[in-house]
Scaffold this motif. Structure first.
Motif, PDB file in Angstrom:
ATOM      1  N   HIS A   1     -11.719   6.748  25.132  1.00 45.98           N
ATOM      2  CA  HIS A   1     -11.125   7.786  25.967  1.00 45.98           C
ATOM      3  C   HIS A   1     -11.113   9.096  25.178  1.00 45.98           C
ATOM      4  N   THR A   2     -11.065   8.996  23.854  1.00 48.05           N
ATOM      5  CA  THR A   2     -11.210  10.150  22.976  1.00 48.05           C
ATOM      6  C   THR A   2     -12.110   9.729  21.831  1.00 48.05           C
ATOM      7  N   TYR A   3     -12.502  10.693  21.026  1.00 50.90           N
ATOM      8  CA  TYR A   3     -13.365  10.375  19.885  1.00 50.90           C
ATOM      9  C   TYR A   3     -12.674   9.428  18.907  1.00 50.90           C
ATOM     10  N   LEU A   4     -11.353   9.423  18.885  1.00 49.73           N
ATOM     11  CA  LEU A   4     -10.611   8.535  17.986  1.00 49.73           C
ATOM     12  C   LEU A   4     -10.788   7.062  18.359  1.00 49.73           C
ATOM     13  N   ASP A   5     -11.056   6.791  19.639  1.00 49.55           N
ATOM     14  CA  ASP A   5     -11.243   5.405  20.086  1.00 49.55           C
ATOM     15  C   ASP A   5     -12.504   4.783  19.523  1.00 49.55           C
TER      16      ASP A   5
ATOM     17  N   HIS B   1     -17.355  11.506  26.451  1.00 48.90           N
ATOM     18  CA  HIS B   1     -17.424  10.217  27.145  1.00 48.90           C
ATOM     19  C   HIS B   1     -16.469  10.160  28.338  1.00 48.90           C
ATOM     20  N   ARG B   2     -15.354  10.830  28.231  1.00 48.00           N
ATOM     21  CA  ARG B   2     -14.347  10.808  29.293  1.00 48.00           C
ATOM     22  C   ARG B   2     -14.892  11.348  30.622  1.00 48.00           C
ATOM     23  N   GLU B   3     -15.802  12.315  30.547  1.00 49.66           N
ATOM     24  CA  GLU B   3     -16.356  12.933  31.754  1.00 49.66           C
ATOM     25  C   GLU B   3     -17.667  12.289  32.212  1.00 49.66           C
ATOM     26  N   ALA B   4     -18.116  11.257  31.535  1.00 49.70           N
ATOM     27  CA  ALA B   4     -19.457  10.711  31.775  1.00 49.70           C
ATOM     28  C   ALA B   4     -19.644  10.062  33.141  1.00 49.70           C
ATOM     29  N   GLY B   5     -18.590   9.535  33.752  1.00 49.98           N
ATOM     30  CA  GLY B   5     -18.720   8.794  35.005  1.00 49.98           C
ATOM     31  C   GLY B   5     -19.474   9.533  36.091  1.00 49.98           C
ATOM     32  N   VAL B   6     -19.170  10.794  36.287  1.00 52.20           N
ATOM     33  CA  VAL B   6     -19.823  11.590  37.327  1.00 52.20           C
ATOM     34  C   VAL B   6     -21.318  11.751  37.025  1.00 52.20           C
ATOM     35  N   TYR B   7     -21.670  11.795  35.747  1.00 49.38           N
ATOM     36  CA  TYR B   7     -23.075  11.973  35.364  1.00 49.38           C
ATOM     37  C   TYR B   7     -23.853  10.661  35.479  1.00 49.38           C
TER      38      TYR B   7
ATOM     39  N   PHE C   1     -18.423  20.678  23.716  1.00 52.27           N
ATOM     40  CA  PHE C   1     -18.993  19.350  23.465  1.00 52.27           C
ATOM     41  C   PHE C   1     -20.215  19.145  24.352  1.00 52.27           C
ATOM     42  N   VAL C   2     -21.202  18.425  23.835  1.00 52.96           N
ATOM     43  CA  VAL C   2     -22.402  18.091  24.601  1.00 52.96           C
ATOM     44  C   VAL C   2     -22.670  16.598  24.431  1.00 52.96           C
ATOM     45  N   THR C   3     -22.877  15.913  25.552  1.00 52.04           N
ATOM     46  CA  THR C   3     -23.149  14.474  25.547  1.00 52.04           C
ATOM     47  C   THR C   3     -24.441  14.233  26.321  1.00 52.04           C
ATOM     48  N   GLU C   4     -25.195  13.243  25.866  1.00 53.19           N
ATOM     49  CA  GLU C   4     -26.448  12.873  26.521  1.00 53.19           C
ATOM     50  C   GLU C   4     -26.366  11.422  26.964  1.00 53.19           C
ATOM     51  N   ILE C   5     -26.851  11.140  28.186  1.00 54.49           N
ATOM     52  CA  ILE C   5     -26.946   9.781  28.698  1.00 54.49           C
ATOM     53  C   ILE C   5     -28.411   9.514  29.038  1.00 54.49           C
ATOM     54  N   ARG C   6     -28.927   8.388  28.568  1.00 55.20           N
ATOM     55  CA  ARG C   6     -30.283   7.940  28.905  1.00 55.20           C
ATOM     56  C   ARG C   6     -30.192   6.555  29.514  1.00 55.20           C
TER      57      ARG C   6
ATOM     58  N   LYS D   1     -24.915  -2.464  39.418  1.00 52.20           N
ATOM     59  CA  LYS D   1     -23.768  -2.594  40.332  1.00 52.20           C
ATOM     60  C   LYS D   1     -22.947  -1.306  40.395  1.00 52.20           C
ATOM     61  N   ARG D   2     -23.410  -0.285  39.663  1.00 48.51           N
ATOM     62  CA  ARG D   2     -22.708   1.001  39.573  1.00 48.51           C
ATOM     63  C   ARG D   2     -21.312   0.854  38.964  1.00 48.51           C
ATOM     64  N   ASP D   3     -21.180  -0.128  38.112  1.00 47.81           N
ATOM     65  CA  ASP D   3     -19.924  -0.385  37.406  1.00 47.81           C
ATOM     66  C   ASP D   3     -19.999   0.334  36.060  1.00 47.81           C
ATOM     67  N   VAL D   4     -19.619   1.605  36.066  1.00 44.22           N
ATOM     68  CA  VAL D   4     -19.746   2.423  34.861  1.00 44.22           C
ATOM     69  C   VAL D   4     -18.386   2.769  34.248  1.00 44.22           C
ATOM     70  N   GLY D   5     -17.375   1.990  34.585  1.00 47.43           N
ATOM     71  CA  GLY D   5     -16.028   2.273  34.106  1.00 47.43           C
ATOM     72  C   GLY D   5     -15.756   1.893  32.665  1.00 47.43           C
ATOM     73  N   ASN D   6     -16.475   0.907  32.138  1.00 46.55           N
ATOM     74  CA  ASN D   6     -16.226   0.448  30.767  1.00 46.55           C
ATOM     75  C   ASN D   6     -17.530   0.269  30.006  1.00 46.55           C
ATOM     76  N   TYR D   7     -17.523   0.754  28.786  1.00 47.38           N
ATOM     77  CA  TYR D   7     -18.675   0.540  27.905  1.00 47.38           C
ATOM     78  C   TYR D   7     -18.580  -0.879  27.367  1.00 47.38           C
ATOM     79  N   GLN D   8     -19.719  -1.485  27.110  1.00 44.18           N
ATOM     80  CA  GLN D   8     -19.688  -2.840  26.580  1.00 44.18           C
ATOM     81  C   GLN D   8     -20.407  -2.973  25.265  1.00 44.18           C
ATOM     82  N   LEU D   9     -20.906  -1.869  24.740  1.00 43.58           N
ATOM     83  CA  LEU D   9     -21.504  -1.951  23.419  1.00 43.58           C
ATOM     84  C   LEU D   9     -21.444  -0.612  22.722  1.00 43.58           C
ATOM     85  N   THR D  10     -21.436  -0.684  21.437  1.00 45.38           N
ATOM     86  CA  THR D  10     -21.510   0.481  20.564  1.00 45.38           C
ATOM     87  C   THR D  10     -22.722   0.264  19.683  1.00 45.38           C
ATOM     88  N   PHE D  11     -23.459   1.322  19.390  1.00 38.73           N
ATOM     89  CA  PHE D  11     -24.659   1.156  18.579  1.00 38.73           C
ATOM     90  C   PHE D  11     -24.814   2.304  17.604  1.00 38.73           C
ATOM     91  N   LEU D  12     -25.611   2.056  16.593  1.00 40.13           N
ATOM     92  CA  LEU D  12     -25.967   3.038  15.583  1.00 40.13           C
ATOM     93  C   LEU D  12     -27.479   3.143  15.588  1.00 40.13           C
TER      94      LEU D  12
END
Length: 143
Positions: free
Chosen positions: A15-19, A92-98, A134-139, A52-63
């Protein structure tokens, strides 16, 4: 998207960068040098959830690992692939609409989702204290 090597860990819902802090520490665990830099740590949503358009929760973190990175541990090779991509001002908080915009585009152009999303913040508190910059990219990989 160019061919990439990456290391994945489990579920995180930032929900924030601290998470992302726990996930980042996990990525750095047992490494000789830090490889966690802005633009290299990301979160994703599995293909099945995207479909399924279920974009409410991330399920992985990667490097994302560069060729010169010496990462100790199991990694995954991602082949070069075609992606629909969007960059937006926000985090990330605003990503849902994108995600919705990308999924609408995928549907309208009759594309098939072929893998998990790759969401990376390119500009955040590491570069500015102004969240409006802030700038975020989704692929999302498609065929």
């Amino acid at each position: 998207m160019n061919e990439k090597k990456l290391f994945r860990i489990g579920e995180v819902t930032p929900h924030t960068y601290l998470d992302l802090e726990y996930a980042i520490r996990k990525l750095e665990e047992n490494q000789k040098e830090s490889m966690v830099f802005l633009g290299k740590v990301g979160v994703g949503i599995p293909k099945e959830k995207l479909e399924k358009r279920d974009v409410g929760n991330y399920q992985l973190t990667f490097l994302v690992l560069d060729e010169e990175d010496c990462y100790e541990g199991q990694t995954e090779e991602l082949p070069e692939t075609r992606c629909v991509t969007i960059r937006f001002c926000g985090s990330h908080r605003e990503a849902g609409v994108y995600y919705k915009k990308l999924l609408d585009y995928i549907d309208a152009h009759r594309l098939q989702i072929t893998g998990f999303s790759r969401e990376i913040t390119l500009i955040d508190y590491g570069m500015t204290s102004d969240p409006e910059k802030f700038v975020t990219e989704i692929r999302i990989p498609v065929a």
